[in-house]
Write an enzyme that holds these catalytic residues in place. Structure first.
Site, PDB file in Angstrom:
ATOM      1  N   SER A  26       2.119  -0.489   8.845  1.00 42.18           N
ATOM      2  CA  SER A  26       2.779  -0.791  10.122  1.00 42.18           C
ATOM      3  C   SER A  26       1.763  -1.140  11.209  1.00 42.18           C
ATOM      4  O   SER A  26       2.030  -1.991  12.065  1.00 42.18           O
ATOM      5  CB  SER A  26       3.643   0.397  10.563  1.00 42.18           C
ATOM      6  OG  SER A  26       4.699   0.613   9.647  1.00 42.18           O
ATOM      7  N   GLY A  44       0.843  -1.194   0.000  1.00 41.56           N
ATOM      8  CA  GLY A  44       0.000   0.000   0.000  1.00 41.56           C
ATOM      9  C   GLY A  44       0.872   1.235   0.000  1.00 41.56           C
ATOM     10  O   GLY A  44       2.086   1.157   0.187  1.00 41.56           O
ATOM     11  N   THR A  45       0.266   2.388  -0.224  1.00 44.25           N
ATOM     12  CA  THR A  45       1.006   3.636  -0.163  1.00 44.25           C
ATOM     13  C   THR A  45       1.272   4.002   1.292  1.00 44.25           C
ATOM     14  O   THR A  45       0.837   3.305   2.214  1.00 44.25           O
ATOM     15  CB  THR A  45       0.207   4.777  -0.820  1.00 44.25           C
ATOM     16  OG1 THR A  45      -1.016   4.955  -0.091  1.00 44.25           O
ATOM     17  CG2 THR A  45      -0.107   4.472  -2.274  1.00 44.25           C
ATOM     18  N   ASP A  84       8.461  -5.592   8.379  1.00 45.39           N
ATOM     19  CA  ASP A  84       7.951  -4.286   7.972  1.00 45.39           C
ATOM     20  C   ASP A  84       8.996  -3.542   7.140  1.00 45.39           C
ATOM     21  O   ASP A  84      10.185  -3.858   7.190  1.00 45.39           O
ATOM     22  CB  ASP A  84       7.576  -3.465   9.204  1.00 45.39           C
ATOM     23  CG  ASP A  84       6.635  -2.308   8.863  1.00 45.39           C
ATOM     24  OD1 ASP A  84       5.865  -2.439   7.889  1.00 45.39           O
ATOM     25  OD2 ASP A  84       6.672  -1.279   9.561  1.00 45.39           O
ATOM     26  N   GLU A  85       8.542  -2.544   6.387  1.00 48.31           N
ATOM     27  CA  GLU A  85       9.403  -1.760   5.490  1.00 48.31           C
ATOM     28  C   GLU A  85      10.176  -2.687   4.553  1.00 48.31           C
ATOM     29  O   GLU A  85      11.359  -2.486   4.256  1.00 48.31           O
ATOM     30  CB  GLU A  85      10.383  -0.885   6.294  1.00 48.31           C
ATOM     31  CG  GLU A  85       9.727   0.031   7.325  1.00 48.31           C
ATOM     32  CD  GLU A  85       8.897   1.153   6.688  1.00 48.31           C
ATOM     33  OE1 GLU A  85       8.888   1.272   5.447  1.00 48.31           O
ATOM     34  OE2 GLU A  85       8.255   1.906   7.438  1.00 48.31           O
ATOM     35  N   ALA A  86       9.473  -3.705   4.070  1.00 47.70           N
ATOM     36  CA  ALA A  86      10.123  -4.739   3.272  1.00 47.70           C
ATOM     37  C   ALA A  86      10.605  -4.228   1.918  1.00 47.70           C
ATOM     38  O   ALA A  86      11.422  -4.889   1.264  1.00 47.70           O
ATOM     39  CB  ALA A  86       9.171  -5.919   3.068  1.00 47.70           C
ATOM     40  N   GLN A  87      10.129  -3.066   1.507  1.00 45.64           N
ATOM     41  CA  GLN A  87      10.622  -2.513   0.239  1.00 45.64           C
ATOM     42  C   GLN A  87      12.119  -2.230   0.292  1.00 45.64           C
ATOM     43  O   GLN A  87      12.782  -2.179  -0.746  1.00 45.64           O
ATOM     44  CB  GLN A  87       9.865  -1.230  -0.129  1.00 45.64           C
ATOM     45  CG  GLN A  87      10.167  -0.012   0.737  1.00 45.64           C
ATOM     46  CD  GLN A  87       9.277   0.071   1.966  1.00 45.64           C
ATOM     47  OE1 GLN A  87       8.575  -0.885   2.295  1.00 45.64           O
ATOM     48  NE2 GLN A  87       9.284   1.224   2.632  1.00 45.64           N
ATOM     49  N   ASP A 112       0.561   5.935   4.684  1.00 49.40           N
ATOM     50  CA  ASP A 112      -0.703   6.277   5.346  1.00 49.40           C
ATOM     51  C   ASP A 112      -1.807   5.253   5.131  1.00 49.40           C
ATOM     52  O   ASP A 112      -2.967   5.535   5.425  1.00 49.40           O
ATOM     53  CB  ASP A 112      -1.213   7.656   4.895  1.00 49.40           C
ATOM     54  CG  ASP A 112      -0.408   8.799   5.466  1.00 49.40           C
ATOM     55  OD1 ASP A 112       0.278   8.588   6.487  1.00 49.40           O
ATOM     56  OD2 ASP A 112      -0.446   9.896   4.894  1.00 49.40           O
TER      57      ASP A 112
END
Length: 214
Positions: free
Chosen positions: A16, A9-10, A86-89, A12
């Site tokens: 998380s 997702g984007t 999280d923050e897997a990008q 916001d």
């Protein structure tokens, strides 16, 4: 059967927050997991949500080898049933492949959360590999909104209030418009036009101008 699931997702959109909820739900059923993150806004080794929730996590670095981490945990007698990533990008393609291997060879669930594309609308390498390897992809149902009210689909970066489409792919910032480097979610139309909320306000007719119209 274990799965590698990519929740995308984007900014916001509650990634998380969902990561924290996922960990809570599994722990409540007696399962044991590890939370990983990288470049969280709250600092190293923290997973934080914009709703104010925050927990300890393990910081992923370029040298992190997920297979080795889990092997070490098991050698010490620690049970690990799942990973929340999280923050897997920001993970490397090789690290994503390590996560897939854990799913396939150890039957460990991996729940990855991340942004798909950067401020230039280019796929993050980690996200691209997750799209290629994930057993399942879930687009978050909580929609982020552009300043115009339309569904936000793109992430924009601003430097000193001006939207930019060039620069390093990874620069840590937040959605605070007062920051030197900040981020904002936009619909495709306004991302293509480079029209942020601040730009739209500056271009809008003033109240005095409207009152002068006869």
């Amino acid at each position: 059967m274990a799965e590698l699931v990519f929740f995308s997702g984007t900014m916001d959109s509650g990634k998380s927050t969902l990561a924290l909820q996922t960990d809570h739900n599994h722990r409540a059923r007696g399962r044991h997991g590890i939370i990983f993150t990288r470049n969280d806004r709250a600092g190293a080794a923290r997973l934080s949500s914009r709703l104010g929730l925050e927990v300890d996590a393990r910081e992923v670095t370029e040298d992190t080898d997920f297979w080795q981490v889990i092997t070490t945990e098991r050698q010490h007698g620690h049970v690990v049933d799942y990973l929340v990533c999280d923050e897997a990008q920001f993970y490397s393609p090789v690290q994503v492949e390590q996560l897939a291997r854990l799913v396939d060879e150890i039957e460990m669930d991996v729940f990855a959360f991340g942004i798909t594309a950067d401020f230039r609308t280019r796929l993050f390498p980690g996200s691209a590999r997750l799209v290629e390897l994930a057993d399942r992809m879930e687009v978050l149902q909580v929609q982020s909104l552009c300043w115009c009210g339309a569904r936000a689909t793109h992430n924009a970066r601003t430097v000193d209030g001006v939207m930019v489409v060039e620069g390093d792919q990874v620069v840590v910032g937040d959605v605070s418009s007062g920051a030197e480097i900040a981020y904002e979610v936009l619909c495709r139309r306004h991302h293509m036009r480079r029209m942020t909320a601040d730009t739209a306000r500056r271009l809008a007719p003033s109240t005095d101008t409207l009152l002068d119209v006869r």
